[in-house]
Scaffold this motif. Structure first.
Motif, PDB file in Angstrom:
ATOM      1  N   GLY A 278      88.827  44.817  67.326  1.00 35.82           N
ATOM      2  CA  GLY A 278      90.202  45.229  67.059  1.00 35.82           C
ATOM      3  C   GLY A 278      90.616  45.105  65.621  1.00 35.82           C
ATOM      4  O   GLY A 278      91.803  45.260  65.295  1.00 35.82           O
ATOM      5  N   GLY A 279      89.656  44.859  64.741  1.00 36.13           N
ATOM      6  CA  GLY A 279      89.990  44.679  63.333  1.00 36.13           C
ATOM      7  C   GLY A 279      90.510  45.953  62.701  1.00 36.13           C
ATOM      8  O   GLY A 279      90.041  47.055  63.022  1.00 36.13           O
ATOM      9  N   PRO A 280      91.476  45.843  61.787  1.00 39.61           N
ATOM     10  CA  PRO A 280      92.078  47.040  61.206  1.00 39.61           C
ATOM     11  C   PRO A 280      91.175  47.769  60.216  1.00 39.61           C
ATOM     12  O   PRO A 280      91.294  48.984  60.036  1.00 39.61           O
ATOM     13  CB  PRO A 280      93.324  46.489  60.498  1.00 39.61           C
ATOM     14  N   ARG A 281      90.283  47.040  59.555  1.00 39.31           N
ATOM     15  CA  ARG A 281      89.441  47.675  58.546  1.00 39.31           C
ATOM     16  C   ARG A 281      88.311  48.495  59.171  1.00 39.31           C
ATOM     17  O   ARG A 281      87.865  49.490  58.604  1.00 39.31           O
ATOM     18  CB  ARG A 281      88.846  46.617  57.611  1.00 39.31           C
ATOM     19  N   MET A 282      87.817  48.064  60.315  1.00 43.72           N
ATOM     20  CA  MET A 282      86.760  48.799  61.008  1.00 43.72           C
ATOM     21  C   MET A 282      86.960  48.646  62.510  1.00 43.72           C
ATOM     22  O   MET A 282      86.400  47.756  63.139  1.00 43.72           O
ATOM     23  CB  MET A 282      85.375  48.292  60.601  1.00 43.72           C
ATOM     24  N   PRO A 283      87.772  49.494  63.119  1.00 43.23           N
ATOM     25  CA  PRO A 283      87.950  49.426  64.573  1.00 43.23           C
ATOM     26  C   PRO A 283      86.648  49.757  65.294  1.00 43.23           C
ATOM     27  O   PRO A 283      85.770  50.441  64.749  1.00 43.23           O
ATOM     28  CB  PRO A 283      89.023  50.492  64.849  1.00 43.23           C
ATOM     29  N   LEU A 284      86.529  49.283  66.515  1.00 47.07           N
ATOM     30  CA  LEU A 284      85.328  49.529  67.300  1.00 47.07           C
ATOM     31  C   LEU A 284      85.056  51.028  67.442  1.00 47.07           C
ATOM     32  O   LEU A 284      83.897  51.464  67.396  1.00 47.07           O
ATOM     33  CB  LEU A 284      85.456  48.877  68.680  1.00 47.07           C
ATOM     34  N   ALA A 285      86.106  51.822  67.614  1.00 41.25           N
ATOM     35  CA  ALA A 285      85.915  53.266  67.771  1.00 41.25           C
ATOM     36  C   ALA A 285      85.243  53.878  66.550  1.00 41.25           C
ATOM     37  O   ALA A 285      84.422  54.799  66.679  1.00 41.25           O
ATOM     38  CB  ALA A 285      87.258  53.948  68.035  1.00 41.25           C
ATOM     39  N   ASP A 286      85.569  53.372  65.351  1.00 44.08           N
ATOM     40  CA  ASP A 286      84.935  53.888  64.140  1.00 44.08           C
ATOM     41  C   ASP A 286      83.456  53.511  64.103  1.00 44.08           C
ATOM     42  O   ASP A 286      82.591  54.322  63.743  1.00 44.08           O
ATOM     43  CB  ASP A 286      85.635  53.343  62.899  1.00 44.08           C
TER      44      ASP A 286
ATOM     45  N   ALA B  65      85.027  40.818  70.759  1.00 45.78           N
ATOM     46  CA  ALA B  65      85.850  39.822  70.066  1.00 45.78           C
ATOM     47  C   ALA B  65      86.444  40.369  68.768  1.00 45.78           C
ATOM     48  O   ALA B  65      87.597  40.060  68.425  1.00 45.78           O
ATOM     49  CB  ALA B  65      85.018  38.570  69.770  1.00 45.78           C
ATOM     50  N   PHE B  66      85.675  41.166  68.037  1.00 50.31           N
ATOM     51  CA  PHE B  66      86.100  41.587  66.700  1.00 50.31           C
ATOM     52  C   PHE B  66      86.349  43.091  66.586  1.00 50.31           C
ATOM     53  O   PHE B  66      86.578  43.601  65.493  1.00 50.31           O
ATOM     54  CB  PHE B  66      85.052  41.161  65.664  1.00 50.31           C
TER      55      PHE B  66
ATOM     56  N   MET C 150      85.502  33.701  69.871  1.00 57.32           N
ATOM     57  CA  MET C 150      84.066  33.594  69.598  1.00 57.32           C
ATOM     58  C   MET C 150      83.793  32.818  68.321  1.00 57.32           C
ATOM     59  O   MET C 150      82.717  32.290  68.123  1.00 57.32           O
ATOM     60  CB  MET C 150      83.457  34.990  69.506  1.00 57.32           C
ATOM     61  N   ASN C 151      84.761  32.767  67.427  1.00 57.72           N
ATOM     62  CA  ASN C 151      84.569  32.064  66.161  1.00 57.72           C
ATOM     63  C   ASN C 151      85.832  31.268  65.841  1.00 57.72           C
ATOM     64  O   ASN C 151      86.880  31.841  65.578  1.00 57.72           O
ATOM     65  CB  ASN C 151      84.280  33.070  65.041  1.00 57.72           C
ATOM     66  N   GLU C 152      85.712  29.943  65.830  1.00 62.16           N
ATOM     67  CA  GLU C 152      86.879  29.099  65.585  1.00 62.16           C
ATOM     68  C   GLU C 152      87.167  28.939  64.097  1.00 62.16           C
ATOM     69  O   GLU C 152      88.239  28.456  63.721  1.00 62.16           O
ATOM     70  CB  GLU C 152      86.664  27.725  66.224  1.00 62.16           C
ATOM     71  N   THR C 153      86.215  29.318  63.246  1.00 60.28           N
ATOM     72  CA  THR C 153      86.432  29.243  61.806  1.00 60.28           C
ATOM     73  C   THR C 153      87.214  30.475  61.349  1.00 60.28           C
ATOM     74  O   THR C 153      86.772  31.602  61.579  1.00 60.28           O
ATOM     75  CB  THR C 153      85.091  29.189  61.054  1.00 60.28           C
ATOM     76  N   PRO C 154      88.365  30.292  60.724  1.00 58.90           N
ATOM     77  CA  PRO C 154      89.141  31.464  60.286  1.00 58.90           C
ATOM     78  C   PRO C 154      88.458  32.184  59.135  1.00 58.90           C
ATOM     79  O   PRO C 154      87.613  31.628  58.428  1.00 58.90           O
ATOM     80  CB  PRO C 154      90.475  30.853  59.846  1.00 58.90           C
ATOM     81  N   ILE C 155      88.836  33.438  58.959  1.00 55.89           N
ATOM     82  CA  ILE C 155      88.328  34.196  57.810  1.00 55.89           C
ATOM     83  C   ILE C 155      88.816  33.531  56.521  1.00 55.89           C
ATOM     84  O   ILE C 155      89.965  33.100  56.419  1.00 55.89           O
ATOM     85  CB  ILE C 155      88.811  35.660  57.870  1.00 55.89           C
ATOM     86  N   ASP C 156      87.943  33.451  55.555  1.00 56.55           N
ATOM     87  CA  ASP C 156      88.289  32.883  54.256  1.00 56.55           C
ATOM     88  C   ASP C 156      89.521  33.613  53.697  1.00 56.55           C
ATOM     89  O   ASP C 156      89.515  34.844  53.572  1.00 56.55           O
ATOM     90  CB  ASP C 156      87.104  33.051  53.313  1.00 56.55           C
TER      91      ASP C 156
END
Length: 314
Positions: A200-208, A197-198, A1-7
């Motif tokens: 699965g991030g470790p800092r804030m999973p969708l379940a949280d 798309a996002f 969904m976003n081709e720009t990587p995280i800074d």
């Protein structure tokens, strides 16, 4: 969904917080969450020079639920009054964790900023946080009725700000001239493209994230109210002009983009600030991440444009 990587600077800063928590949010107490946010805030502002403001006072607002602590930042010659509502999933954060951001809003927009320490979950379920936000906005509007009044907030605070604007429209007051929504929680569509798309991030999973939304917006009182999540509003017509800041790598992105479209379709002027390299929470990173610092400057420029277009009451 976003081709720009995280800074990479964002990644490096978050690494200073240590490894992501392996405990689900549902198993973390409110006190633990609040302490974690205080520690993170200290990391984000480490080494940063304090932002000077002409006068800062801690005061109390009389609300329907009791005294509401507020911190008021006053420039010498104010251009507007901004009510600021902090983020933290309606469970954490406060005047102190967002002091750097609110000081900068006051300095860079030359505004009286009223930072609100609203009641939070789980001790005070909806509508308590929203009622405090609304009562504080009504009080703030009386400080300088000759100046434009804006409601602003980040994340959960952005949700509250948008809903304050809705209720002010519906109940004919307080007069709200503009709204500044920084990656707000708009609705609870957990199947949206950005959620998938996002999530699965470790800092804030969708379940949280689901847990926080369900705790706030799925109670009987919240489900019966149009002021829990602004995306639930049947109509957005007649709302004040808005600035919406959207982070590229954010589960809330799709709902924020949809909300901006709905506002425009309803005839509401909207400025969308899209920062593809940033993540949810970037406003707190600004003291140490150059891209977030630039994003903050763009945000206050947009707010100044809003203030310039708003004359307040005749």
């Amino acid at each position: 969904m976003n081709e720009t990587p995280i800074d990479p600077d964002v990644i490096a800063l978050q690494a200073e917080l240590g490894p992501p928590a392996s405990i689900p949010a549902a198993d973390v107490t409110a006190d633990q969450l609040r302490e974690g946010m205080r520690r993170a805030s200290a990391v984000y502002r480490r080494g940063a020079d304090p932002v000077a403001v002409h006068r800062v006072t801690d005061e109390f607002v009389r609300g329907g639920g009791g005294k509401i602590p507020v911190r008021v930042y006053r420039p010498e010659t104010p251009t507007s009054v901004i009510v600021y509502l902090h983020g933290g999933a309606w469970r954490a954060g406060g005047i102190d964790t967002h002091d750097v951001a609110t000081r900068r809003f006051s300095r860079d927009t030359r505004s009286v900023v009223v930072s609100v320490d609203y009641r939070m979950l789980p001790e005070h379920p909806f509508p308590a946080p929203f009622d405090d936000a609304y009562d504080a906005t009504a009080w703030a509007g009386s400080l300088r009725p000759d100046l434009p009044l804006l409601v602003a907030g980040d994340s959960a605070g952005g949700t509250l700000a948008a809903c304050v604007a809705l209720r002010a429209r519906d109940e004919d007051g307080p007069r709200v001239d503009a709204q500044v929504l920084v990656y707000p929680g708009v609705d609870d569509d957990f199947g949206s493209p950005s959620m998938l798309a996002f999530g699965g991030g470790p800092r804030m999973p969708l379940a949280d994230l689901e847990f926080f939304f369900r705790q706030y917006a799925w109670t009987e009182a919240a489900l019966a109210s149009p002021y829990a999540l602004p995306g639930r509003a049947a109509s957005l017509a007649g709302l004040p002009p808005a600035v919406i800041a959207i982070a590229g790598h954010d589960m809330l992105r799709s709902s924020e983009e949809a909300f901006a479209r709905r506002l425009r379709d309803a005839g509401v002027p909207v400025t969308v600030q899209f920062d593809p390299e940033l993540v949810h929470g970037w406003i707190e990173f600004a003291p140490r991440v150059p891209s977030a610092d630039r994003a903050f400057s763009r945000l206050t420029d947009a707010v100044n444009d809003l203030i310039g277009l708003t004359t307040g009451p005749a």
